[in-house]
Scaffold this motif. Structure first.
Motif, PDB file in Angstrom:
ATOM      1  N   TYR A   1       0.863  -1.189   0.000  1.00  0.00           N
ATOM      2  CA  TYR A   1       0.000   0.000   0.000  1.00  0.00           C
ATOM      3  C   TYR A   1       0.893   1.230   0.000  1.00  0.00           C
ATOM      4  O   TYR A   1       1.850   1.316   0.778  1.00  0.00           O
ATOM      5  N   VAL A   2       0.597   2.140  -0.911  1.00  0.00           N
ATOM      6  CA  VAL A   2       1.378   3.367  -1.031  1.00  0.00           C
ATOM      7  C   VAL A   2       0.435   4.557  -1.114  1.00  0.00           C
ATOM      8  O   VAL A   2      -0.720   4.432  -1.531  1.00  0.00           O
ATOM      9  N   ASP A   3       0.947   5.700  -0.696  1.00  0.00           N
ATOM     10  CA  ASP A   3       0.231   6.962  -0.824  1.00  0.00           C
ATOM     11  C   ASP A   3       0.976   7.813  -1.833  1.00  0.00           C
ATOM     12  O   ASP A   3       2.129   8.183  -1.585  1.00  0.00           O
TER      13      ASP A   3
ATOM     14  N   PRO B   1      -5.037  14.944  -7.155  1.00  0.00           N
ATOM     15  CA  PRO B   1      -5.040  14.887  -5.690  1.00  0.00           C
ATOM     16  C   PRO B   1      -4.281  13.677  -5.165  1.00  0.00           C
ATOM     17  O   PRO B   1      -4.082  12.685  -5.884  1.00  0.00           O
ATOM     18  N   SER B   2      -3.867  13.740  -3.909  1.00  0.00           N
ATOM     19  CA  SER B   2      -3.207  12.599  -3.285  1.00  0.00           C
ATOM     20  C   SER B   2      -4.196  11.434  -3.194  1.00  0.00           C
ATOM     21  O   SER B   2      -5.413  11.647  -3.146  1.00  0.00           O
ATOM     22  N   GLN B   3      -3.662  10.219  -3.184  1.00  0.00           N
ATOM     23  CA  GLN B   3      -4.526   9.038  -3.158  1.00  0.00           C
ATOM     24  C   GLN B   3      -3.744   7.860  -2.615  1.00  0.00           C
ATOM     25  O   GLN B   3      -2.544   7.732  -2.859  1.00  0.00           O
ATOM     26  N   SER B   4      -4.416   6.984  -1.887  1.00  0.00           N
ATOM     27  CA  SER B   4      -3.836   5.719  -1.427  1.00  0.00           C
ATOM     28  C   SER B   4      -4.128   4.646  -2.464  1.00  0.00           C
ATOM     29  O   SER B   4      -5.210   4.629  -3.066  1.00  0.00           O
ATOM     30  N   TYR B   5      -3.163   3.735  -2.641  1.00  0.00           N
ATOM     31  CA  TYR B   5      -3.293   2.673  -3.636  1.00  0.00           C
ATOM     32  C   TYR B   5      -2.798   1.341  -3.090  1.00  0.00           C
ATOM     33  O   TYR B   5      -1.847   1.300  -2.304  1.00  0.00           O
TER      34      TYR B   5
ATOM     35  N   THR C   1     -13.348   8.490 -10.924  1.00  0.00           N
ATOM     36  CA  THR C   1     -12.422   9.565 -11.258  1.00  0.00           C
ATOM     37  C   THR C   1     -11.190   9.031 -11.966  1.00  0.00           C
ATOM     38  O   THR C   1     -10.794   7.879 -11.776  1.00  0.00           O
ATOM     39  N   ALA C   2     -10.594   9.882 -12.779  1.00  0.00           N
ATOM     40  CA  ALA C   2      -9.333   9.530 -13.424  1.00  0.00           C
ATOM     41  C   ALA C   2      -8.309   9.252 -12.336  1.00  0.00           C
ATOM     42  O   ALA C   2      -8.241   9.959 -11.332  1.00  0.00           O
ATOM     43  N   GLY C   3      -7.541   8.229 -12.538  1.00  0.00           N
ATOM     44  CA  GLY C   3      -6.513   7.896 -11.566  1.00  0.00           C
ATOM     45  C   GLY C   3      -6.931   6.842 -10.565  1.00  0.00           C
ATOM     46  O   GLY C   3      -6.181   6.521  -9.656  1.00  0.00           O
ATOM     47  N   SER C   4      -8.126   6.276 -10.708  1.00  0.00           N
ATOM     48  CA  SER C   4      -8.548   5.206  -9.814  1.00  0.00           C
ATOM     49  C   SER C   4      -7.801   3.906 -10.109  1.00  0.00           C
ATOM     50  O   SER C   4      -7.649   3.069  -9.243  1.00  0.00           O
ATOM     51  N   TRP C   5      -7.398   3.748 -11.372  1.00  0.00           N
ATOM     52  CA  TRP C   5      -6.630   2.591 -11.833  1.00  0.00           C
ATOM     53  C   TRP C   5      -5.442   3.145 -12.609  1.00  0.00           C
ATOM     54  O   TRP C   5      -5.639   3.821 -13.619  1.00  0.00           O
TER      55      TRP C   5
END
Length: 160
Positions: free
Chosen positions: A9-11, A92-96, A131-135
């Motif tokens: 898991y990364v932010d 925006p920042s996001q956890s993945y 949203t764009a960037g979900s994958w």
């Protein structure tokens, strides 16, 4: 037999990106050529010793059409400008949840495994894919010519 995924898991922090969008039967190559040209013009290096790019379908493939879009983001410094066809965006920042694998032929299967892993996880839950960037997909060795030797990190947006 399917091998178990190693998931971390990364932010990703908020970032300013230059965006290139390809559209057609094979838009990934179009978008890649565009963002590579942009990076070269800006004196930026993409790859293991340079900047990591992030790509995703935009728009997704639809029934009855071979055409779809693919967008690639190249992180740049705030205040960077770009001319058409490139766009500068704030992401925006996001956890993945992230996993790494080798070989373009595995990409669909690994995506399914990653989604299943997160759905079964107690550590995180999926973020709606609106949203764009979900994958995101990141090719880590873009100078490699053999697609079966390409190394990818794939990023699935989660809430921890």
């Amino acid at each position: 037999m399917t091998e178990a995924l190693e998931v971390r898991y990364v932010d990703l922090p908020e970032m300013t990106v230059a965006s290139a969008l390809g559209f057609g039967k094979e838009p990934e190559g179009q978008a890649w050529e565009m963002i590579n040209a942009y990076a070269s013009d800006q004196g930026l290096q993409i790859g293991p010793d340079g900047i990591q790019t992030y790509g995703f379908n935009n728009p997704n493939p639809s029934a009855g059409s071979e055409n779809y879009g693919y967008e690639i983001w190249l992180p740049v410094t705030q205040g960077t400008t770009a001319n058409e066809p490139f766009k500068i965006k704030q992401v925006p920042s996001q956890s993945y949840a992230v996993t790494r694998f080798t070989g373009i032929s595995r990409i669909g299967a690994v995506w399914k495994q990653l989604v299943a892993h997160v759905e079964d996880s107690q550590d995180a839950r999926l973020v709606p894919c609106e949203t764009a960037g979900s994958w995101l997909e990141s090719l880590l060795n873009p100078s490699e010519q053999d697609p079966e030797k390409w190394v990818f990190d794939i990023f699935l947006a989660v809430e921890k």
